[in-house]
Design a protein around this motif. Structure first.
Motif, PDB file in Angstrom:
ATOM      1  N   GLY A 118       6.232   7.993  -9.190  1.00 23.51           N
ATOM      2  CA  GLY A 118       5.245   7.499  -8.244  1.00 23.51           C
ATOM      3  C   GLY A 118       3.826   7.634  -8.743  1.00 23.51           C
ATOM      4  N   MET A 119       2.897   7.306  -7.868  1.00 25.41           N
ATOM      5  CA  MET A 119       1.485   7.399  -8.217  1.00 25.41           C
ATOM      6  C   MET A 119       0.645   7.566  -6.960  1.00 25.41           C
ATOM      7  SD  MET A 119       0.633   3.445  -9.309  1.00 25.41           S
ATOM      8  CE  MET A 119      -0.879   3.941 -10.113  1.00 25.41           C
ATOM      9  N   SER A 120      -0.622   7.896  -7.149  1.00 28.71           N
ATOM     10  CA  SER A 120      -1.554   8.006  -6.034  1.00 28.71           C
ATOM     11  C   SER A 120      -2.755   7.112  -6.296  1.00 28.71           C
ATOM     12  CB  SER A 120      -2.003   9.457  -5.843  1.00 28.71           C
ATOM     13  OG  SER A 120      -2.671   9.919  -6.996  1.00 28.71           O
ATOM     14  N   ALA A 121      -3.372   6.665  -5.202  1.00 30.46           N
ATOM     15  CA  ALA A 121      -4.524   5.771  -5.318  1.00 30.46           C
ATOM     16  C   ALA A 121      -5.410   5.886  -4.093  1.00 30.46           C
ATOM     17  CB  ALA A 121      -4.059   4.323  -5.486  1.00 30.46           C
ATOM     18  N   ILE A 122      -6.653   5.528  -4.269  1.00 38.35           N
ATOM     19  CA  ILE A 122      -7.626   5.452  -3.181  1.00 38.35           C
ATOM     20  C   ILE A 122      -7.704   3.998  -2.725  1.00 38.35           C
ATOM     21  CG2 ILE A 122     -10.051   5.708  -2.542  1.00 38.35           C
ATOM     22  CD1 ILE A 122      -8.761   8.378  -2.988  1.00 38.35           C
ATOM     23  N   LEU A 123      -7.505   3.773  -1.416  1.00 36.55           N
ATOM     24  CA  LEU A 123      -7.608   2.440  -0.820  1.00 36.55           C
ATOM     25  C   LEU A 123      -8.573   2.508   0.349  1.00 36.55           C
ATOM     26  CD1 LEU A 123      -3.808   1.512  -0.529  1.00 36.55           C
ATOM     27  CD2 LEU A 123      -5.314   1.173  -2.475  1.00 36.55           C
ATOM     28  N   VAL A 124      -9.330   1.444   0.570  1.00 33.94           N
ATOM     29  CA  VAL A 124     -10.260   1.437   1.698  1.00 33.94           C
ATOM     30  C   VAL A 124      -9.707   0.657   2.890  1.00 33.94           C
ATOM     31  CG1 VAL A 124     -12.308   1.810   0.291  1.00 33.94           C
ATOM     32  CG2 VAL A 124     -11.549  -0.514   0.749  1.00 33.94           C
ATOM     33  N   ILE A 125      -8.590  -0.027   2.696  1.00 34.91           N
ATOM     34  CA  ILE A 125      -7.929  -0.754   3.778  1.00 34.91           C
ATOM     35  C   ILE A 125      -6.605  -0.053   4.073  1.00 34.91           C
ATOM     36  CG2 ILE A 125      -6.845  -2.942   4.451  1.00 34.91           C
ATOM     37  CD1 ILE A 125      -8.963  -4.348   2.743  1.00 34.91           C
ATOM     38  N   GLU A 126      -6.280   0.117   5.332  1.00 33.98           N
ATOM     39  CA  GLU A 126      -5.076   0.854   5.712  1.00 33.98           C
ATOM     40  C   GLU A 126      -3.807   0.058   5.444  1.00 33.98           C
ATOM     41  OE1 GLU A 126      -3.336   3.211   9.572  1.00 33.98           O
ATOM     42  OE2 GLU A 126      -5.492   2.886   9.358  1.00 33.98           O
ATOM     43  N   VAL A 127      -2.818   0.740   4.883  1.00 34.45           N
ATOM     44  CA  VAL A 127      -1.491   0.186   4.631  1.00 34.45           C
ATOM     45  C   VAL A 127      -0.491   1.103   5.338  1.00 34.45           C
ATOM     46  CG1 VAL A 127       0.200  -0.439   2.875  1.00 34.45           C
ATOM     47  CG2 VAL A 127      -2.224  -0.705   2.391  1.00 34.45           C
ATOM     48  N   PRO A 128       0.467   0.559   6.096  1.00 38.03           N
ATOM     49  CA  PRO A 128       1.394   1.399   6.859  1.00 38.03           C
ATOM     50  C   PRO A 128       2.319   2.237   5.967  1.00 38.03           C
ATOM     51  CG  PRO A 128       1.495  -0.887   7.610  1.00 38.03           C
ATOM     52  CD  PRO A 128       0.672  -0.867   6.360  1.00 38.03           C
ATOM     53  N   PHE A 141       7.219   2.307  -2.321  1.00 37.29           N
ATOM     54  CA  PHE A 141       7.106   2.666  -0.912  1.00 37.29           C
ATOM     55  C   PHE A 141       5.782   3.381  -0.713  1.00 37.29           C
ATOM     56  CE2 PHE A 141      11.756   2.884  -1.452  1.00 37.29           C
ATOM     57  CZ  PHE A 141      12.166   2.096  -0.385  1.00 37.29           C
ATOM     58  N   VAL A 142       5.123   3.115   0.402  1.00 44.39           N
ATOM     59  CA  VAL A 142       3.959   3.911   0.783  1.00 44.39           C
ATOM     60  C   VAL A 142       4.532   5.177   1.411  1.00 44.39           C
ATOM     61  CG1 VAL A 142       1.858   4.014   2.153  1.00 44.39           C
ATOM     62  CG2 VAL A 142       2.623   1.808   1.215  1.00 44.39           C
ATOM     63  N   ARG A 143       4.426   6.300   0.723  1.00 39.75           N
ATOM     64  CA  ARG A 143       5.059   7.558   1.159  1.00 39.75           C
ATOM     65  C   ARG A 143       4.184   8.392   2.076  1.00 39.75           C
ATOM     66  NH1 ARG A 143       9.830   7.445   2.058  1.00 39.75           N
ATOM     67  NH2 ARG A 143      11.096   6.923   0.314  1.00 39.75           N
ATOM     68  N   ASN A 144       2.883   8.484   1.751  1.00 41.09           N
ATOM     69  CA  ASN A 144       2.015   9.336   2.566  1.00 41.09           C
ATOM     70  C   ASN A 144       0.572   8.885   2.441  1.00 41.09           C
ATOM     71  OD1 ASN A 144       0.849  10.766   0.213  1.00 41.09           O
ATOM     72  ND2 ASN A 144       2.918  11.548  -0.005  1.00 41.09           N
ATOM     73  N   LYS A 145      -0.240   9.432   3.333  1.00 37.92           N
ATOM     74  CA  LYS A 145      -1.653   9.075   3.381  1.00 37.92           C
ATOM     75  C   LYS A 145      -2.447  10.277   3.859  1.00 37.92           C
ATOM     76  CE  LYS A 145      -4.926   6.268   5.846  1.00 37.92           C
ATOM     77  NZ  LYS A 145      -5.286   6.061   7.203  1.00 37.92           N
ATOM     78  N   THR A 146      -3.535  10.572   3.154  1.00 37.06           N
ATOM     79  CA  THR A 146      -4.485  11.585   3.584  1.00 37.06           C
ATOM     80  C   THR A 146      -5.864  10.969   3.431  1.00 37.06           C
ATOM     81  OG1 THR A 146      -3.037  13.349   2.776  1.00 37.06           O
ATOM     82  CG2 THR A 146      -5.332  13.930   3.213  1.00 37.06           C
ATOM     83  N   ALA A 147      -6.481  10.660   4.558  1.00 44.45           N
ATOM     84  CA  ALA A 147      -7.761   9.944   4.576  1.00 44.45           C
ATOM     85  C   ALA A 147      -7.585   8.616   3.840  1.00 44.45           C
ATOM     86  CB  ALA A 147      -8.880  10.798   4.002  1.00 44.45           C
ATOM     87  N   PHE A 148      -8.270   8.418   2.712  1.00 43.57           N
ATOM     88  CA  PHE A 148      -8.168   7.164   1.955  1.00 43.57           C
ATOM     89  C   PHE A 148      -7.219   7.273   0.766  1.00 43.57           C
ATOM     90  CE2 PHE A 148     -12.388   7.022   3.945  1.00 43.57           C
ATOM     91  CZ  PHE A 148     -12.273   5.830   4.646  1.00 43.57           C
ATOM     92  N   ARG A 149      -6.622   8.439   0.581  1.00 39.08           N
ATOM     93  CA  ARG A 149      -5.722   8.677  -0.561  1.00 39.08           C
ATOM     94  C   ARG A 149      -4.279   8.395  -0.145  1.00 39.08           C
ATOM     95  NH1 ARG A 149      -6.116  13.008  -4.987  1.00 39.08           N
ATOM     96  NH2 ARG A 149      -4.090  12.813  -6.002  1.00 39.08           N
ATOM     97  N   TYR A 150      -3.620   7.529  -0.900  1.00 44.52           N
ATOM     98  CA  TYR A 150      -2.242   7.139  -0.612  1.00 44.52           C
ATOM     99  C   TYR A 150      -1.309   7.616  -1.716  1.00 44.52           C
ATOM    100  CZ  TYR A 150      -3.624   4.035   3.163  1.00 44.52           C
ATOM    101  OH  TYR A 150      -4.105   3.542   4.345  1.00 44.52           O
ATOM    102  N   GLY A 151      -0.105   7.985  -1.323  1.00 43.97           N
ATOM    103  CA  GLY A 151       0.940   8.334  -2.272  1.00 43.97           C
ATOM    104  C   GLY A 151       2.009   7.249  -2.253  1.00 43.97           C
TER     105      GLY A 151
END
Length: 89
Positions: free
Chosen positions: A42-52, A73-83
């Protein structure tokens, strides 16, 4: 000195990745973001638009070996950081 092995909670190592990323989401459309780290699964990224969380998205980014497109799969979200967890074929 801190032993990283004692503080790291991940089962698989991650490596710093500092590249732009494109996300294609059914619910949010095409999104630009910034990758932070990558690992085997997997990977992590910063996004400014919300993804479920739970949605399957296409990730596209460039590595030194070439352009990569992968489903995740979008696994998790903390503020703008997505896993993201890569989808296995």
């Amino acid at each position: 000195m801190v032993d990283r092995r004692q503080t790291e909670k991940r089962r698989h190592p991650r490596f710093k990745l500092d590249v732009e990323i494109r996300i294609n989401s059914r619910s949010a459309g095409d999104i630009s973001g910034h990758a932070l780290g990558i690992g085997e699964f997997g990977m992590s990224a910063i996004l400014v638009i919300e993804v479920p969380i739970g949605e399957v998205v296409q990730l596209e980014f460039k590595l030194p070996t070439g352009r990569v497109k992968v489903l995740a799969f979008v696994r998790n979200k903390t503020a703008f950081r997505y896993g993201f967890e890569f989808v296995r074929p």
